[in-house]
Design a protein around this motif. Structure first.
Motif, PDB file in Angstrom:
ATOM      1  N   UNK A  93       0.859  -1.181   0.000  1.00 58.50           N
ATOM      2  CA  UNK A  93       0.000   0.000   0.000  1.00 58.50           C
ATOM      3  C   UNK A  93       0.897   1.232   0.000  1.00 58.50           C
ATOM      4  N   UNK A  94       0.972   1.903  -1.139  1.00 62.14           N
ATOM      5  CA  UNK A  94       1.900   3.019  -1.268  1.00 62.14           C
ATOM      6  C   UNK A  94       1.491   4.243  -0.471  1.00 62.14           C
ATOM      7  N   UNK A  95       0.291   4.191   0.086  1.00 61.29           N
ATOM      8  CA  UNK A  95      -0.151   5.343   0.870  1.00 61.29           C
ATOM      9  C   UNK A  95       0.125   5.163   2.357  1.00 61.29           C
ATOM     10  N   UNK A  96       0.593   3.977   2.735  1.00 63.81           N
ATOM     11  CA  UNK A  96       0.878   3.725   4.152  1.00 63.81           C
ATOM     12  C   UNK A  96       2.129   4.507   4.569  1.00 63.81           C
ATOM     13  N   UNK A  97       1.974   5.469   5.465  1.00 60.82           N
ATOM     14  CA  UNK A  97       3.139   6.271   5.862  1.00 60.82           C
ATOM     15  C   UNK A  97       3.431   6.220   7.356  1.00 60.82           C
TER      16      UNK A  97
END
Length: 416
Positions: free
Chosen positions: A251-255
């Motif tokens: 998930x590239x939005x997991x920060x």
RNA sequence: GAGCACGUAGUUCAAUCGGUAGAGCGCCAGUUUGUGGUUCUGGUUGUUGUGGGUUCAAGUCCCAUCGUGCUCCCCA
């Protein structure tokens, strides 16, 4: 009536077994991986967290229990473990003797937040940290340890979300790019995100607001900013997970909300929890040791929310409530025979059995009822007949069988 | 920090339009005075979270406060 502070809970005898059970599994799993437990004080100088967790985070800004002691030091109840642990490792020079330090912890933490399901002001975390290695092998080890724990607990239907933030310089250049993009879309952002833009622009990415979701669809992607080395690091991690058959979802939005993360970040989510659906998370933090005045020490770790783990176990009915059996209940009628009660119960206790007896001078019948209610395996009966004949009745409470045993033969009987 | 809902016996929950606070479970006792669990019989429990207000009358309406749940925020 006096009551416990808002957002805190008493752990009463009826649930404490669940805690022992889960703590036992923490010890078992960490032992298999040769991780060592450490315990640190529950409060620290405030600076440990403001520098460690990060000034820009909500945890530091609005959720800490900070107070002055009588020496006018600013102290804070720990809101998380990593900063404390790093402080302790630096102070005690734990990484000097070993090239790699593998540590785990369990204990209470404190955050001033509005209580909700799965969220208290005093809550517990279990976590593990692998220190001194910058290599992705240690990321894999930490994920494997977390995976082992989840499987050992029997948790099902969960998701592992995975992402890479890259190294510090790629995060910085990405942040710059993202910020200018978001500023160009400023009017289309939610109120919360307008505020977040200054404090921590990365967090706009995992907003649930529809307006934000629309905007971030076209936002620059973190993955495009990773340099070759970071990509290789992440690839090693995902390849290993594939090989180990550990399911994950990129998930590239997991920060994640703590400042110290770089490279691999991850989060465990469950459907059993409602809105607070994440029950564990972690990632790599290569800069934190220097931030807190130590020498450069790359590290990776995770933490689980213990209350949330227990909630999952409960809704999956994985907790067996009735493991509270009693070995012996001594029924005695006639207070003049109490010395026999003590004599026999001491004998039984010496052999490791748990023993209960009546101290409120209840009737014979009530005592047997008590024995039944406490789920005693055996009742010993002491009365006039027994004392006179020196033959004590031992009743098997499951089969109902009874036998008579002389006092001097009791120890033999008890050893089976 | 923001919004919404809820709070009644030990516990789970009822109580119609504002009109005498009730049930199941539990607990205690009894069912040939020395034998539990299952039946049966009887009994027990309340400052309706707290404080104020409106009313002849408040569990019910209004205000405040404390607590809980859900959503947002944030995180484990």
């Amino acid at each position: 009536m006096l009551q416990a502070v808002r957002g805190t809970k008493d752990l009463l005898p009826d649930v404490i077994n669940d805690w022992h059970y889960i703590e036992e599994i923490f010890r078992k799993v960490t032992k298999k991986f040769n991780y060592k437990e450490l315990r640190t004080p529950i409060f620290e100088y405030t600076e440990v967290f403001s520098r460690g967790v990060g000034e820009g985070t909500d945890i530091v800004n609005k959720e800490m229990y900070t107070f002055q002691d009588k020496g006018e030091n600013s102290l804070t109840l720990r809101p998380e473990m990593t900063a404390s642990l790093v402080r302790a490792v630096i102070q005690n020079n734990l990484t000097a003797q070993e090239t790699v330090a593998r540590l785990w912890y369990f204990g209470p933490f404190f955050r001033y937040e509005r209580p909700q399901k799965g969220r208290q002001r005093q809550f517990h975390q279990f976590g593990a940290e692998c220190l001194s290695s910058a290599n992705p092998e240690s990321d894999v080890e930490i994920l494997l340890l977390a995976d082992n724990l989840i499987k050992e607990l029997g948790i099902k239907d969960y998701k592992l979300l995975l992402n890479s933030l890259g190294n510090k310089s790629s995060i910085l250049s990405y942040k710059k790019e993202l910020t200018s993009f978001l500023k160009s879309e400023f009017e289309n952002l939610s109120e919360d995100s307008k505020r977040r833009l200054d404090q921590n622009p990365l967090r706009v990415l995992d907003s649930k607001d529809e307006k934000d979701l629309k905007v971030t669809q076209n936002a620059p992607k973190l993955i495009d900013f990773l340099d070759e080395e970071s990509k290789e690091h992440f690839k090693f991690v995902t390849n290993s997970l594939d090989h180990l058959n550990i399911n994950y979802e990129i998930n590239h939005k997991l920060v994640r909300g703590l400042d110290y993360y770089s490279h691999t970040v991850f989060e465990f989510q469950s459907n059993y929890l409602g809105s607070q659906d994440s029950f564990g998370g972690g990632g790599r933090y290569n800069e934190l040791f220097e931030e807190l005045g130590g020498k450069h020490t790359p590290a990776v770790g995770f933490a689980f929310g213990v209350e949330r783990l227990l909630m999952i176990l409960e809704s999956q009915k994985l907790i067996n409530k009735n493991n509270n059996n009693l070995d012996f209940y001594i029924v005695c009628f006639g207070k003049e025979y109490f010395s026999y009660v003590i004599e026999i119960s001491t004998l039984l206790q010496k052999n490791g059995y748990s023993v209960n007896y009546d101290i409120s001078r209840k009737s014979f019948k009530s005592q047997l009822k008590d024995s039944d209610k406490l789920k005693a395996n055996f009742s010993v009966i002491i009365g006039e007949n027994e004392v006179i004949s020196n033959q004590f009745v031992v009743k098997n409470m499951i089969s109902g069988e009874q036998m008579k045993i002389k006092l001097e033969n009791f120890s033999k009987f008890v050893k089976f």
